[in-house]
Design a protein around this motif. Sequence first.
Motif, PDB file in Angstrom:
ATOM      1  N   LEU A 178       0.833  -1.202   0.000  1.00  0.00           N
ATOM      2  CA  LEU A 178       0.000   0.000   0.000  1.00  0.00           C
ATOM      3  C   LEU A 178       0.872   1.258   0.000  1.00  0.00           C
ATOM      4  O   LEU A 178       0.584   2.234  -0.710  1.00  0.00           O
ATOM      5  CB  LEU A 178      -0.921  -0.009   1.218  1.00  0.00           C
ATOM      6  CG  LEU A 178      -1.956   1.112   1.336  1.00  0.00           C
ATOM      7  CD1 LEU A 178      -2.915   1.070   0.172  1.00  0.00           C
ATOM      8  CD2 LEU A 178      -2.729   0.973   2.659  1.00  0.00           C
ATOM      9  N   ALA A 179       1.950   1.225   0.774  1.00  0.00           N
ATOM     10  CA  ALA A 179       2.870   2.372   0.818  1.00  0.00           C
ATOM     11  C   ALA A 179       3.525   2.597  -0.538  1.00  0.00           C
ATOM     12  O   ALA A 179       3.718   3.742  -0.969  1.00  0.00           O
ATOM     13  CB  ALA A 179       3.937   2.139   1.887  1.00  0.00           C
ATOM     14  N   LEU A 180       3.857   1.519  -1.231  1.00  0.00           N
ATOM     15  CA  LEU A 180       4.463   1.633  -2.557  1.00  0.00           C
ATOM     16  C   LEU A 180       3.462   2.185  -3.569  1.00  0.00           C
ATOM     17  O   LEU A 180       3.805   2.990  -4.431  1.00  0.00           O
ATOM     18  CB  LEU A 180       4.981   0.271  -3.027  1.00  0.00           C
ATOM     19  CG  LEU A 180       6.223  -0.284  -2.326  1.00  0.00           C
ATOM     20  CD1 LEU A 180       6.470  -1.718  -2.753  1.00  0.00           C
ATOM     21  CD2 LEU A 180       7.436   0.580  -2.625  1.00  0.00           C
ATOM     22  N   GLN A 181       2.223   1.755  -3.459  1.00  0.00           N
ATOM     23  CA  GLN A 181       1.197   2.145  -4.430  1.00  0.00           C
ATOM     24  C   GLN A 181       0.849   3.626  -4.342  1.00  0.00           C
ATOM     25  O   GLN A 181       0.482   4.238  -5.356  1.00  0.00           O
ATOM     26  CB  GLN A 181      -0.068   1.308  -4.214  1.00  0.00           C
ATOM     27  CG  GLN A 181       0.096  -0.168  -4.542  1.00  0.00           C
ATOM     28  CD  GLN A 181      -1.019  -1.026  -3.977  1.00  0.00           C
ATOM     29  OE1 GLN A 181      -1.958  -0.510  -3.351  1.00  0.00           O
ATOM     30  NE2 GLN A 181      -0.922  -2.331  -4.152  1.00  0.00           N
ATOM     31  N   MET A 182       0.955   4.217  -3.170  1.00  0.00           N
ATOM     32  CA  MET A 182       0.482   5.580  -2.979  1.00  0.00           C
ATOM     33  C   MET A 182       1.522   6.644  -3.327  1.00  0.00           C
ATOM     34  O   MET A 182       1.176   7.811  -3.515  1.00  0.00           O
ATOM     35  CB  MET A 182       0.024   5.786  -1.531  1.00  0.00           C
ATOM     36  CG  MET A 182       1.110   5.568  -0.507  1.00  0.00           C
ATOM     37  SD  MET A 182       0.478   5.605   1.184  1.00  0.00           S
ATOM     38  CE  MET A 182       0.406   7.367   1.470  1.00  0.00           C
ATOM     39  N   ALA A 183       2.796   6.270  -3.470  1.00  0.00           N
ATOM     40  CA  ALA A 183       3.851   7.271  -3.629  1.00  0.00           C
ATOM     41  C   ALA A 183       3.717   8.057  -4.928  1.00  0.00           C
ATOM     42  O   ALA A 183       3.762   9.296  -4.925  1.00  0.00           O
ATOM     43  CB  ALA A 183       5.220   6.598  -3.549  1.00  0.00           C
ATOM     44  N   ALA A 184       3.561   7.367  -6.057  1.00  0.00           N
ATOM     45  CA  ALA A 184       3.535   8.057  -7.357  1.00  0.00           C
ATOM     46  C   ALA A 184       2.313   8.956  -7.495  1.00  0.00           C
ATOM     47  O   ALA A 184       2.441  10.150  -7.797  1.00  0.00           O
ATOM     48  CB  ALA A 184       3.573   7.026  -8.489  1.00  0.00           C
ATOM     49  N   THR A 185       1.124   8.403  -7.273  1.00  0.00           N
ATOM     50  CA  THR A 185      -0.097   9.202  -7.395  1.00  0.00           C
ATOM     51  C   THR A 185      -0.132  10.307  -6.348  1.00  0.00           C
ATOM     52  O   THR A 185      -0.615  11.415  -6.607  1.00  0.00           O
ATOM     53  CB  THR A 185      -1.343   8.314  -7.257  1.00  0.00           C
ATOM     54  OG1 THR A 185      -1.237   7.220  -8.169  1.00  0.00           O
ATOM     55  CG2 THR A 185      -2.607   9.094  -7.562  1.00  0.00           C
TER      56      THR A 185
END
Length: 395
Positions: free
Chosen positions: A57-64
């Motif tokens: 979840l932490a990885l998924q939220m960084a770019a957006t």
Amino acid sequence: MNADTLTRRPYTPKEAMGRLRRGDLGAWPVAAGLVVIAAVFGTLNEHFLSPENLTNLALQMAATGTISLGIIMVLLLGEIDLSAGSVSGLCAVVMTILYVKQSWNPVAAIAVALAAAGAIGLLHGVMHTRLGMPSFVVTLAGLIGWQGLLLYLLGQGGTINLPFDGFVSKLSDTWLPAWLAWVLVAVLTGGWAAAAVIGRRARRAAGLPVPLAYLTALRIGGAAVVFAAAVTVLSADRGVPLLLVIFGALVIALDLVLRHTVFGRWMYAVGGNTEAARRAGINVARIRVLAFVLASVLAGFGGILAASRLSAVNQASGGSDILLMAIAAAVIGGTSLFGGRGRPYAALLGILVIQSITNGMLLLNVDSSIRFMVTAVVLALAVAIDSVARRGSAR
């Protein structure tokens, strides 16, 4: 200018109750929503709160989330940037072509891509301020045009892979050791406490209202508990991801700029009341242009982080629902669509809400149609709260 940008927080319980009566709830609805989301999905699927899933979840939220930071810059002025998704994909493609096809140094390739993003933002800002074109139209044209340029640069192949062991891909595959993560927590907590003490002394010396000491202590203590819990959970899996640290650093840096620099005060002033800001001697056009430049640069950097995670760029880079999710994250986090109110932490809170909903529903194998409708309801609720707060402040 919204009074909250000057005082930053209520100084007495009476003032806090006054804000609540006006509908100005701050970040509390978002925080409560996160607790509800965690409780619901944690009950329905035991894997949701596992260290492995929270790390993903932490990885998924960084770019957006990084793209959402740029969206906040234009929303503070009451404007919009619909080109952020296309700009993010285009900059990722420019970086990849220079890095992979032209064998450039990766850092130099990233720098050129971000410079290109800045030039795009400058063009948008000039079209908006000098030609008087609405930001909606300017950035809508950008959305279409920059997406076309992305497809042109990719050519017939449509996909360019990044080296899995290269610098860019390693950004999303690097994890902080436990000891370094705890040092980071100590530095953040200690820095916040020191800044609070210095701020209290400065306000007292200037004869300004001083926050209640116990409220400040509660905020710092609560933040320390959250940081410690995050490090504990993430360290139980692969560790704290570097992408999350980069995103967090951007949030803190941008928040400091907006709260402690003249440029930040001018941003809030222009967004709160453009005519009053102009009469006060603020160069409104320059502030608007800089906001669009920052929005495009942050969008470009978000695209590079997304390419790092996928280790590739393709025709879908910056597409799909990434723009809508970035805008929704900013609004759900508490940034006003009417300008003049919001903080970079809105991107962190908002993207955490959206990604948690998405992640939880994917774990439950819920159809994407339901996920979109749930996200729409959350977004509509956030805008409704913002509208109520605005009417209460006006009264």
